[in-house]
Design a protein around this motif. Structure first.
Motif, PDB file in Angstrom:
ATOM      1  N   SER A  36       0.829  -1.224   0.220  1.00 58.68           N
ATOM      2  CA  SER A  36      -0.175   0.063   0.063  1.00 58.68           C
ATOM      3  C   SER A  36       0.924   1.246   0.407  1.00 58.68           C
ATOM      4  CB  SER A  36      -0.203   0.202   0.956  1.00 58.68           C
ATOM      5  OG  SER A  36      -1.800   0.873   1.098  1.00 58.68           O
ATOM      6  N   HIS A  37       0.611   2.019   0.570  1.00 58.78           N
ATOM      7  CA  HIS A  37       0.840   3.631   0.681  1.00 58.78           C
ATOM      8  C   HIS A  37       1.583   3.855   2.060  1.00 58.78           C
ATOM      9  CE1 HIS A  37      -2.144   6.368   1.335  1.00 58.78           C
ATOM     10  NE2 HIS A  37      -3.156   4.665   1.159  1.00 58.78           N
ATOM     11  N   VAL A  38       2.498   4.693   2.153  1.00 61.84           N
ATOM     12  CA  VAL A  38       2.604   5.874   3.163  1.00 61.84           C
ATOM     13  C   VAL A  38       2.742   7.240   3.309  1.00 61.84           C
ATOM     14  CG1 VAL A  38       4.273   3.235   4.909  1.00 61.84           C
ATOM     15  CG2 VAL A  38       5.848   5.138   2.925  1.00 61.84           C
ATOM     16  N   TYR A  76      -2.678   5.320  10.292  1.00 61.51           N
ATOM     17  CA  TYR A  76      -2.830   4.307   9.549  1.00 61.51           C
ATOM     18  C   TYR A  76      -3.213   3.967   7.976  1.00 61.51           C
ATOM     19  CZ  TYR A  76      -3.049   3.000  14.861  1.00 61.51           C
ATOM     20  OH  TYR A  76      -3.476   2.725  16.618  1.00 61.51           O
ATOM     21  N   ASP A  77      -4.025   4.344   7.838  1.00 60.54           N
ATOM     22  CA  ASP A  77      -3.826   4.627   5.824  1.00 60.54           C
ATOM     23  C   ASP A  77      -2.777   3.848   5.035  1.00 60.54           C
ATOM     24  OD1 ASP A  77      -4.561   5.142   3.613  1.00 60.54           O
ATOM     25  OD2 ASP A  77      -5.786   7.454   3.693  1.00 60.54           O
ATOM     26  N   GLY A  78      -2.994   3.456   4.937  1.00 57.20           N
ATOM     27  CA  GLY A  78      -2.109   3.289   3.694  1.00 57.20           C
ATOM     28  C   GLY A  78      -0.757   2.123   5.120  1.00 57.20           C
ATOM     29  N   VAL A  79      -0.676   2.531   6.142  1.00 56.97           N
ATOM     30  CA  VAL A  79       0.519   1.935   6.403  1.00 56.97           C
ATOM     31  C   VAL A  79      -0.357   0.319   7.256  1.00 56.97           C
ATOM     32  CG1 VAL A  79       1.605   2.386   9.252  1.00 56.97           C
ATOM     33  CG2 VAL A  79       1.405   4.390   7.323  1.00 56.97           C
ATOM     34  N   SER A 103       2.927   8.367  -4.096  1.00 58.51           N
ATOM     35  CA  SER A 103       1.759   8.710  -3.957  1.00 58.51           C
ATOM     36  C   SER A 103       0.667   8.363  -3.932  1.00 58.51           C
ATOM     37  CB  SER A 103       2.508  10.086  -5.107  1.00 58.51           C
ATOM     38  OG  SER A 103       1.369  11.263  -4.550  1.00 58.51           O
ATOM     39  N   GLU A 104       0.174   7.710  -3.402  1.00 52.95           N
ATOM     40  CA  GLU A 104      -0.928   7.415  -3.520  1.00 52.95           C
ATOM     41  C   GLU A 104      -2.155   8.524  -3.189  1.00 52.95           C
ATOM     42  OE1 GLU A 104      -5.359   6.030  -2.463  1.00 52.95           O
ATOM     43  OE2 GLU A 104      -3.932   7.344  -1.083  1.00 52.95           O
ATOM     44  N   GLU A 105      -1.603   9.190  -2.430  1.00 57.14           N
ATOM     45  CA  GLU A 105      -2.393  10.675  -1.696  1.00 57.14           C
ATOM     46  C   GLU A 105      -1.918  12.050  -2.825  1.00 57.14           C
ATOM     47  OE1 GLU A 105      -5.341  10.368  -0.005  1.00 57.14           O
ATOM     48  OE2 GLU A 105      -4.233   9.220   1.726  1.00 57.14           O
ATOM     49  N   PRO A 106      -3.273  12.831  -3.557  1.00 54.36           N
ATOM     50  CA  PRO A 106      -3.368  13.234  -4.626  1.00 54.36           C
ATOM     51  C   PRO A 106      -2.290  14.835  -3.915  1.00 54.36           C
ATOM     52  CG  PRO A 106      -5.101  13.597  -3.845  1.00 54.36           C
ATOM     53  CD  PRO A 106      -5.096  12.300  -3.379  1.00 54.36           C
ATOM     54  N   LEU A 165      -3.765  -4.998   1.993  1.00 57.41           N
ATOM     55  CA  LEU A 165      -4.690  -4.673   3.150  1.00 57.41           C
ATOM     56  C   LEU A 165      -4.497  -2.981   3.778  1.00 57.41           C
ATOM     57  CD1 LEU A 165      -5.712  -6.405   6.207  1.00 57.41           C
ATOM     58  CD2 LEU A 165      -3.181  -6.122   6.714  1.00 57.41           C
ATOM     59  N   HIS A 166      -6.154  -2.943   4.461  1.00 55.12           N
ATOM     60  CA  HIS A 166      -6.276  -0.964   4.520  1.00 55.12           C
ATOM     61  C   HIS A 166      -7.278  -1.470   5.183  1.00 55.12           C
ATOM     62  CE1 HIS A 166      -6.898   2.912   3.200  1.00 55.12           C
ATOM     63  NE2 HIS A 166      -5.602   2.779   2.274  1.00 55.12           N
ATOM     64  N   ILE A 167      -7.262   0.224   6.306  1.00 55.84           N
ATOM     65  CA  ILE A 167      -8.315   0.099   6.951  1.00 55.84           C
ATOM     66  C   ILE A 167      -9.772   0.562   6.246  1.00 55.84           C
ATOM     67  CG2 ILE A 167      -6.937   1.302   8.861  1.00 55.84           C
ATOM     68  CD1 ILE A 167      -8.074   3.604   8.592  1.00 55.84           C
ATOM     69  N   GLU A 168     -10.524   0.356   7.141  1.00 55.77           N
ATOM     70  CA  GLU A 168     -11.885   0.261   5.602  1.00 55.77           C
ATOM     71  C   GLU A 168     -12.657   1.538   5.494  1.00 55.77           C
ATOM     72  OE1 GLU A 168     -15.955  -0.712   8.012  1.00 55.77           O
ATOM     73  OE2 GLU A 168     -16.439   0.175   5.972  1.00 55.77           O
ATOM     74  N   GLN A 169     -12.262   2.796   6.319  1.00 54.91           N
ATOM     75  CA  GLN A 169     -12.401   4.073   5.889  1.00 54.91           C
ATOM     76  C   GLN A 169     -13.932   4.348   5.860  1.00 54.91           C
ATOM     77  OE1 GLN A 169      -9.006   4.263   2.661  1.00 54.91           O
ATOM     78  NE2 GLN A 169      -8.644   6.050   3.859  1.00 54.91           N
ATOM     79  N   GLY A 170     -14.330   3.206   6.462  1.00 51.42           N
ATOM     80  CA  GLY A 170     -15.907   3.763   6.663  1.00 51.42           C
ATOM     81  C   GLY A 170     -16.735   2.874   7.850  1.00 51.42           C
ATOM     82  N   TYR A 230     -10.705   5.235  -3.185  1.00 50.66           N
ATOM     83  CA  TYR A 230     -10.480   4.689  -4.321  1.00 50.66           C
ATOM     84  C   TYR A 230      -8.464   4.052  -3.156  1.00 50.66           C
ATOM     85  CZ  TYR A 230      -7.473   9.478  -4.678  1.00 50.66           C
ATOM     86  OH  TYR A 230      -6.831  10.250  -4.611  1.00 50.66           O
ATOM     87  N   HIS A 231      -7.477   3.284  -4.565  1.00 57.30           N
ATOM     88  CA  HIS A 231      -6.340   2.975  -3.629  1.00 57.30           C
ATOM     89  C   HIS A 231      -5.804   2.350  -4.990  1.00 57.30           C
ATOM     90  CE1 HIS A 231      -8.264   2.395   0.167  1.00 57.30           C
ATOM     91  NE2 HIS A 231      -9.280   1.663  -0.371  1.00 57.30           N
ATOM     92  N   ASP A 232      -4.324   1.820  -4.440  1.00 64.57           N
ATOM     93  CA  ASP A 232      -3.570   1.725  -5.259  1.00 64.57           C
ATOM     94  C   ASP A 232      -4.060   0.073  -5.998  1.00 64.57           C
ATOM     95  OD1 ASP A 232      -1.230   3.830  -5.652  1.00 64.57           O
ATOM     96  OD2 ASP A 232      -1.602   2.943  -3.746  1.00 64.57           O
TER      97      ASP A 232
HETATM   98 MN    MN Z   1      -4.993   4.592   1.399  1.00 64.35          MN
END
Ligand code: MN
Ligand code: GLV
Ligand code: MN
Length: 416
Positions: free
Chosen positions: A81-83, A92-95, A126-129, A191-196, A360-362
């Motif tokens: 994922s991304h950091v 936690y997002d990405g990490v 850069s998963e994040e814009p 693997l990712h946190i749900e974010q929901g 969205y995700h990579d």
């Molecule tokens: Mn993410």
């Protein structure tokens, strides 16, 4: 095989990474190619090397850490994922997908497992814009969704191009070489946190993602006429910010108007020029994020927003220009990988349900070159992109446990 996750070590790794931040704890700000991003990358590479993984980086800074399999010539199994973290994000997002992926590999190593296919951990750039205005930069280039020349020309808020910034950060190869060859991965799991809020609300440990919503983003530039806030009378003004206000509300109204829970529209940036209390705004730039699980419905919303911009422009005597940044398709998960995830959950006795990802995700872009699926863990109150984002060590550990078992089964050479 018994798989034991070292929850304390993983938690320590997550805390250590969170310290590389330009915001005060508990907030994390880690923008791509910043000093903190470089420190986080160095720390991760060190941990990957400690695990005996062979690391390499491509020209945009995507980092690959490979546990070489006994049949090393076969397409690999990928995870990661991304950091990078948006301003004032959480830890936690990405990490969780990166450090959880690493811990999954370490747990398999401890369990005495030998993969046939190589297992590769990826840390995407850069998963994040945040810096270059477009999300999933690394995976777009890896999948050929974004051309190297278009990527090179992207600019950050200082006007520096990606070409310049990545080289300054030490990534000097050719962007043409970032695209992965065909059949590079036989399977990909993130693997990712749900974010929901769904998993937490239903008391279910894991979400198996069957599809990822289709994202789009665009920039709206409104040009009106500035002037003195006192001297210029109200009739006949061409205030760009008033037109922007109507436009922002239209985005909300039109997104709500589909009646579908899956349509979401957000105006996250509003830049006002000249930005003085006693000056009528002459120019406004808005950044709009629009998503839907149904791409056709999203595109209809996009067209309606465009039509409304034209109406607002005409009625207020301002020019409104809409520029597309990205319009991407939804991604579908592979039934084969979902079956492997299901079997792993059942084997571990961990509760799960299927769900869609509205973030969205990579993986959305890796889906264009390989079979993918994603695994979600709950996060408190469904909160993400905020400093109070939280998933417990136990929740993370359950996700890593299932990830590890899934990677093990997918890395068997007979899997196609
Ligand atoms: Mn993410
Ligand atoms: C990813 O960060 C997203 O905005 O969905
Ligand atoms: Mn994010």
């Amino acid at each position: 095989m018994i798989i034991e996750i070292d929850q304390n070590r993983l938690n320590g790794d997550i805390e250590a990474l969170a310290a590389f931040s330009d915001a005060e704890a508990p907030a994390v700000t880690r923008v791509v190619f910043s000093e903190q991003d470089a420190k986080a990358r160095a720390c991760l590479k060190e941990r990957c090397r400690e695990a005996g993984l062979a690391t390499r980086e491509d020209a945009v800074g995507n980092t690959f850490a490979r546990w070489v399999g006994t049949s090393a010539a076969l397409p690999a199994v990928g995870t990661g994922s991304h950091v990078d973290a948006i301003p004032h994000a959480g830890k936690y997002d990405g990490v969780v997908g990166v450090l959880g992926g690493l811990e999954a590999i370490r747990a398999l190593q401890r369990g005495g497992f030998r993969p046939e296919r190589s297992i590769e951990l990826v840390i995407f750039t850069s998963e994040e814009p945040t810096r270059f205005g477009i999300g999933c930069l690394g995976s777009r280039l890896m999948s050929g969704t974004l051309t190297p020349s278009a990527a090179a020309a992207l600019q950050d808020p200082e006007g520096d191009t990606l070409e310049v910034v990545r080289k300054r950060a030490g990534f000097s190869g050719s962007l043409n070489e970032v695209r992965l060859p065909e059949n590079y991965y036989s399977a990909w799991v993130e693997l990712h946190i749900e974010q929901g809020p769904i998993l937490e609300r239903e008391g279910i440990s894991l979400g198996l993602v069957t599809s990822i919503a289709a994202p789009a983003s665009f920039r709206i530039t409104i040009e009106g006429e500035g002037g003195h806030a006192g001297g210029r009378l109200m009739p006949g003004r061409r205030d760009a910010l008033c037109a922007a206000a109507e436009t922002i509300l239209a985005v909300e109204r039109i997104a709500l108007g589909t009646g579908a829970i899956d349509t979401v529209g957000t105006v996250g940036i509003c830049q006002v020029h000249p930005g003085a209390v006693n000056s009528i705004p002459s120019r406004v730039q808005l950044a709009v994020d629009l998503r839907d699980t149904d791409a056709a419905r999203r595109d209809k919303v996009l067209r309606e927003i465009e039509a409304t911009c034209n109406e607002v422009g005409a009625s207020r005597g301002v020019s409104i220009k809409l520029e597309t940044i990205n319009v991407d398709p939804p991604a579908q998960s592979s039934p084969r990988i979902l079956a492997a995830l299901t079997a792993a959950c059942e084997h571990e006795g961990i509760t799960f349900r299927t769900m869609v990802s509205r973030a969205y995700h990579d993986s959305s872009f890796i889906a264009q070159i390989a079979p993918i699926a994603m695994l979600f863990i709950p996060c408190r109150d469904g909160v993400s992109h905020r400093p109070d984002e939280y998933s417990s060590p136990e929740e993370i550990s359950r996700g890593v446990q299932v990830l590890a078992r899934t990677l093990a089964s997918l890395s068997a050479g007979r899997e196609s």
